[in-house]
Write a protein that holds these residues in place. Structure first.
Motif, short mmCIF file in Angstrom:
data_model
loop_
_atom_site.label_atom_id
_atom_site.label_comp_id
_atom_site.label_asym_id
_atom_site.label_seq_id
_atom_site.Cartn_x
_atom_site.Cartn_y
_atom_site.Cartn_z
N UNK A 9 30.52 42.57 32.71
CA UNK A 9 31.10 41.95 31.52
C UNK A 9 30.14 40.94 30.90
N UNK A 10 30.25 40.80 29.57
CA UNK A 10 29.47 39.74 28.91
C UNK A 10 30.25 38.43 29.08
N UNK A 15 35.41 35.52 30.58
CA UNK A 15 36.49 34.56 30.33
C UNK A 15 37.82 35.31 30.23
N UNK A 16 37.84 36.42 29.51
CA UNK A 16 39.06 37.21 29.39
C UNK A 16 39.52 37.71 30.74
N UNK A 17 38.59 38.18 31.55
CA UNK A 17 38.91 38.67 32.89
C UNK A 17 39.45 37.53 33.76
N UNK A 22 43.98 34.97 36.51
CA UNK A 22 44.83 33.79 36.70
C UNK A 22 46.28 34.12 36.32
N UNK A 23 46.46 34.88 35.27
CA UNK A 23 47.81 35.26 34.84
C UNK A 23 48.51 36.12 35.89
N UNK A 24 47.76 36.98 36.57
CA UNK A 24 48.35 37.88 37.56
C UNK A 24 48.35 37.30 38.98
#
Length: 170
Positions: A9-10, A15-17, A22-24
């Motif tokens: 990932x860039x 950050x999205x990952x 964190x959400x999961x």
């Protein structure tokens, strides 16, 4: 972290990952609970328990990389951890001869586990991310069974220490 490098990932995708992980995390904690108490969980056509993983390989998701499946022999004692906790939790109720309260605690625990597992079950996406989570019935049954067995162990220990006194339900 080999998984992270294989995804390549860039910076924005990292950050999205991270936000996704964190959400999961609360859901993953509930899945880990089902691993430790016995039934494990499913990820699409795969099923995961502490002793084995059956079916397809788990999808490439960082939280799945944390799972020690199959369980290394060095930490196989983690299987006994819920039983130890259940035995210690049941001990005060048995010692105070509150067997009805222990029965209530078993029922409440089973209901809570069923609700948590139901909340942590569903689809995470398409393909291999469909039908993820544990079975609420078997998870609740395993939790109730653990606390029941812990209660029996506490009861046997209490009866052995107090061989001359009868135990009255109350």
């Amino acid at each position: 972290w080999n998984l992270l490098s294989s995804l390549a990932p860039d910076a924005v995708q990292r950050v999205e990952l991270l936000i996704l992980v964190i959400a999961y995390l609360p859901t993953f904690v509930i899945w880990c609970l089902t691993l430790v108490i016995g039934p494990g969980f499913a990820v699409g056509a795969s099923s995961v328990t502490l002793l084995q993983q059956q079916g397809d390989a788990l999808p490439s998701f960082p939280l799945f990389a944390l799972l020690p499946v199959p369980l290394p022999a060095a930490i196989a004692g983690v299987i006994l951890l819920p039983l130890l906790i259940a035995t210690l939790a049941a001990r005060p109720l048995v010692q105070q001869r509150q067997l009805a309260a222990l029965g209530t605690a078993i029922a409440v625990l089973a209901a809570e586990v069923a609700l948590l597992v139901t909340a942590a079950h569903g689809d995470f996406g398409a393909g291999r991310f469909r039908g993820i989570g544990a079975d609420p019935f078997w998870s609740a049954a395993a939790a109730a069974g653990m606390l029941s067995l812990g209660g029996l162990i506490s009861y046997a220990e209490f009866r052995w220490r107090n061989r001359s006194q009868p135990l009255a339900a109350g």
